[in-house]
Design an enzyme around this catalytic site. Structure first.
Site: not given
Lengths: 669, 669
Positions: A483-485
């Site tokens: 998550y968050e890239g």
């Protein structure tokens, strides 16, 4: 301004939580009772370690003084963190395993129930004023610098990462509002978020797009009265629905009618679960009425099971535009940067937990004899801490955890300008941080997963059994690389955006700084006394290569753009090992200086600093050399990654060729 | 002898399973129904790949002919594996996710219930004769070579690893009985195991010892009538209790009164769950009566949840000595070697599953544009298979999976002598295999975990969600680096036992073989046509370094024994990358030869061989270089691992110093 807060509450800590007595609530005791779900992993906040990094390595008090926070002395920082630690150890850590075993439940009326004890812990956290720690005082916060929020995140996140995501996402929403919301929006929403009465979320991802936010299709239509109707589905919304707070404030990416296609047509909206009345309050009618946003379901996940990952349905949900139309993605950048810093911290949290979980086992379990002769001659076997491979596993976790913490604190102090009202200050801060954020996020989360697996490895078969608690760290840690890239996305951000587009300006500054600092340390008396010169040389050499390697990649990419992609993840890991090594050099220097300055220090202090030097030597000897492999890989010819033809992927394993529809529409150049 | 079996059943496959029609049973359909637990990952047995490795790379038919298995032609192997594949795809793969979601249940009367559909699948497997595939015909088996059992394990293990552990452990028990049991024991137990009517386990580990079997404290007392009373607790017993078979035959390590301390005083016992009557059968009275061995509980684990990991209580449980007293550990070696080969295969199984799971997603999910220009110009975004980092993740899994399979088949063919009645043949086989077993076990399982995590990474956030199935591979894979000896234990076995104690004899033979083969390939026309000369040079060079690195470690260890430990895991990974590279050289050579021999081959064949060359190039370009890092690490000074003093481990994190009792009894030299 801080002094007012301090005066208002306890002189010792400056936070209201300090004066509350921490008797265990029945809920916590019940959830964490023995015979309940699973055994407890120990957790003690490493305050001494934190103080060392803050004060002796990064000279945080000096930094805070410059920012106008004169009260942020070492004692003050220790007291604040100490109070947070007490809360985390006594309230959150006991819910770590039980929360995982129980998970969140999707209930009738689209409600979500968090595990036993979560709500009580959240209330206590809110009462203590922790939600608003870094929010301006005019909105009910404590007005402390952002970096102190990072330490708070570390403490509560190590104790119980999944729980900490609820206030963590609120923080993201608050930071976005602080920077971009109108005064009225701040008055209504920010104050309630700061007190913890309401919580917040960030609604970006949709079923068909996460990384590629240009594909966002949630729509917002102007009602003509200042409000908008928002319609669409958002997925993977952490804390999208739960029972901790009275209301939930969603920050939502959506598209206005006629907005430009892609990322330039995305706007930011504030959409509350319950719409407050004109006084900005929720009366009983509102709370008993229909929800403005509904949770369609929650995900069943591998880890962080007690964090409610929600599918949110917006259907003509009433919302308000934040800032300017079509400026949504730009406004989101601050959140993304702080979220990436927070996720990088997650890597360190899992490392710390893995270390604290594995060490007692290594010191207690007896198996086989040391290769160099019996070490516990009166016992049937030696404790496994004597075995080189067990030591190597533990030292790897220790060295990455301590190095990672120093990386993050360094960045967190830089990030103090991030929430500044002055855009020029923010921009400068973003420039400085930009290079470090993707590196730390991907490097520390990847190695956080490695640390979790090494911790299991120390336990042998017991590492796989829920009763021992280690497997939860492994399961929880994995989300941090996704998550968050993802790691791949961070790598492209680093190399494509922060280096190629930036023409290496920030990179060169950082290289110059590191070489200069390495020179100073390497030529000092401390270096001679503690054998640091070789390490300083290594950091100087690698820092130069950090720039020259980028130069070679950029030059190659001019004729073949794919090179940026084939080089990026290795280049990122290369950057990470260098950055972590630079921090270790600083830490070893600080430890050596301390030892030299006070030859009569207590034995425990001496052991602390000696442990720093030993662990640093391990990092330079056994971990930093990986930097060279990644450097070499980042410079490899891209062909072996790009050559394989579309039909070559699945033939080798006789997958049915209709396994995906990749063949449709593909037009190779 | 094989021809008899073939004649007895189907001409096409030689196995009874071939003539049964495979209509889906209601149980399977129900368990795997949509709307049930979780979505299904696809699974197709890579038969073409298997055939390539068997026939074109390792010339298995020639090998089988030499062993007297003239009927093991390519067609025959394909047919047997094809039947197994059909069973695995139709019966086992559909239970993969549902079995994980349901898990095993500990029931009243100490019974254990396996998930829905498991029992029916086991019955069909048994009826098909698959349990006895490699058991001598005189005990009701099919008399096929051991290596064919390895392929069977791969097929059923990839489809559903946890299910495959039940017959897998039976196989371990059968192999032990074949070699060491009396004729009477074989008659009673082996026949029932071969038919699948009964299943088997291996009971080694106790709560206080796993690796260090010298600490085994389970006791066996002679009843004077040929039987013994066995008393003790065994943990982590896979398939220790379940509802698949009528009876369970435990092979148990225990200690006779007055036996020498340590590993030299351990004997092997056969202890059935129900003791058969004098005819060797179980009548209703016996089956309705008390159990001879009871399951005290089953473990709640991170993965392989549908494999019942049991705690077994022996309390005056009736058993019989297998072979000679105090010879237990020696007798166990055959099992351990085959179990390690099987666990190495587990790594490949998870790689294959991860690849087959991730590829369709990469070919279907659209996100962002290719760095080198749009590849799907008519779509809103490109399929992610165009992105270098996604390609690199997939190619890494593919290259390790195919290389790993070739390593294992090579070893499996060598292992055909392992169950030979002639001890001289067995000993030679063990010598040859000894070097490879720990390397493959640790290298392939560590990389199996990496592959599982790269597979998740391709999915982004969806990789963490149960519905997509990828996270199960990650959870299931981790146990493989822990059981049958952790990675650290394998590394010590390789370096300490198989190289230092062996004085490098087998290592030098293997090095000689590899250099010789690399020379032949590197100087061939095939190499010139397909660019293999550089790869061959690399393998030649690394093979030489494989020996010289060992030489340097052994020389260093003469003055500091800890060096064996500090070098071992890196040396093992070094060995693994070389061995896998050697296999890739052979595979590329075979692919190149096939392309040259038949310029008019069909397009799909050409794509298959070209994919082999491309994937091999990727291995040499992007994975093999890691060998050098591990080589360098294995030669590092041991001090940075050994220096940290006992008190230095926990001070840095302010762990309470009573976190373990390591301080008690420690006497450093």
């Amino acid at each position: 301004m801080l002094s007012k807060v301090v005066a208002r509450t306890s002189a010792r800590t400056g936070l209201r939580v300090s004066v509350r007595s921490l008797s265990a609530s029945p809920e916590v005791e019940e959830a964490a009772a023995p015979g309940g779900a699973h055994a407890q992993l120990p957790y003690t906040t490493p305050l001494r370690e934190m103080n060392f990094v803050l004060n002796e390595v990064h000279n945080a008090p000096e930094h805070y003084k410059k920012l106008g926070f004169e009260d942020c002395t070492p004692d003050f920082l220790d007291a604040i963190n100490g109070e947070c630690a007490r809360f985390a150890q006594e309230r959150l850590a006991p819910l770590y395993s039980s929360g995982d075993a129980e998970g969140c439940k999707y209930m009738p009326n689209t409600d979500v129930r968090t595990p036993k004890g979560y709500k009580e812990a959240y209330e206590e956290f809110s009462e203590g004023g922790w939600n608003g720690l870094t929010v301006p005082e005019e909105y009910g916060g404590q007005g402390m610098p952002l970096s102190m929020g990072v330490m708070k995140s570390e403490i509560i996140g190590t104790a119980n990462w999944a729980w900490s995501m609820y206030p963590g996402l609120s923080m993201g929403a608050m930071n976005t509002l602080i920077l971009h919301a109108s005064d009225e929006q701040k008055e209504t929403y920010l104050t309630k978020l700061a007190s913890g009465q309401w919580s917040g979320t960030m609604c970006l991802t949709e079923p068909h797009c996460g990384t590629d936010l240009g594909q966002v299709s949630t729509r917002a239509e102007d009602n003509g009265d200042g409000s908008f109707n928002v319609t669409g589905t958002k997925v993977y919304i952490s804390g999208g629905e739960h029972d901790l707070a009275e209301n939930i404030v969603h920050i939502v990416l959506a598209r206005l009618p006629g907005a430009p296609a892609g990322t330039k047509g995305i706007s930011l909206f504030l959409v509350p679960k319950y719409v407050p009345n004109v006084e900005g309050e929720l009366d009983e009618n509102i709370l008993g009425g229909p929800k403005n946003v509904t949770c369609v379901g929650i995900e069943d996940k591998m880890g962080i099971k007690s964090s409610a990952t929600s599918v949110m349905g917006f259907e003509n949900s009433k919302g308000w535009l934040i800032g300017e139309a079509n400026d949504g993605l730009e406004q989101m950048f601050t959140f993304m940067n702080t979220a990436r810093l927070g996720t990088a911290m997650q890597g360190v949290c899992h490392m710390e937990r893995a270390y604290q979980g594995a060490l007692p086992w290594a010191m207690d379990r007896a198996s086989m004899r040391s290769l160099s002769g019996k070490k516990y001659p009166d016992d049937v076997a030696d404790k496994i801490i004597v075995h080189p491979d067990v030591r190597k596993n533990l030292l790897t976790i220790k060295a990455l955890c301590e190095g990672g913490r120093s990386m993050i604190y360094d960045a967190a102090l830089k990030a103090d300008g991030m929430i500044n009202e002055d855009k020029a200050v923010r921009d400068k801060c973003e420039e400085e941080l930009g290079l470090h954020t993707p590196t730390m996020k991907a490097f520390l989360t990847e190695l956080g997963c490695d640390a979790a697996q090494l911790g299991m490895q120390v336990y042998g078969g017991a590492g796989f059994i829920k009763d021992y608690g280690m497997e939860q760290i492994y399961r929880d840690a994995k989300i941090s690389t996704l998550y968050e890239g993802t790691t791949g996305v961070q790598a492209l951000d680093l190399l494509g955006r922060k280096i190629v587009l930036d023409k290496g300006v920030e990179l060169r500054k950082q290289v110059q700084l590191q070489i200069s600092e390495a020179f100073e340390i390497g030529t000092s008396q401390t270096a001679r006394n503690h054998g640091l010169t070789g390490h300083a040389l290594e950091i100087g050499k690698l820092s130069a290569q950090w720039a020259t390697t980028a130069m070679r990649i950029v030059a190659g990419a001019a004729s073949n753009r794919d090179i940026v992609g084939t080089a990026s993840t290795d280049y990122l890991m290369f950057s990470g090992y260098i950055s972590c090594g630079y921090q270790w050099l600083k830490m070893m220097n600080a430890a050596g200086k301390a030892l030299d300055a006070n030859p009569d220090m207590e034995e425990s202090d001496r052991a602390f600093y000696q442990s720093k030097l030993d662990t640093g030597n391990f990092y330079f000897n056994r971990l930093l050399p990986k930097a060279y492999t990644h450097r070499d890989m980042s410079l490899k010819n891209p062909d072996s990654i790009m050559d394989l033809k579309l039909e070559g992927w699945d033939l080798a394993t006789t997958l049915p060729s209709d396994s995906g529809d990749a063949y449709a529409g593909y037009k190779a150049e």
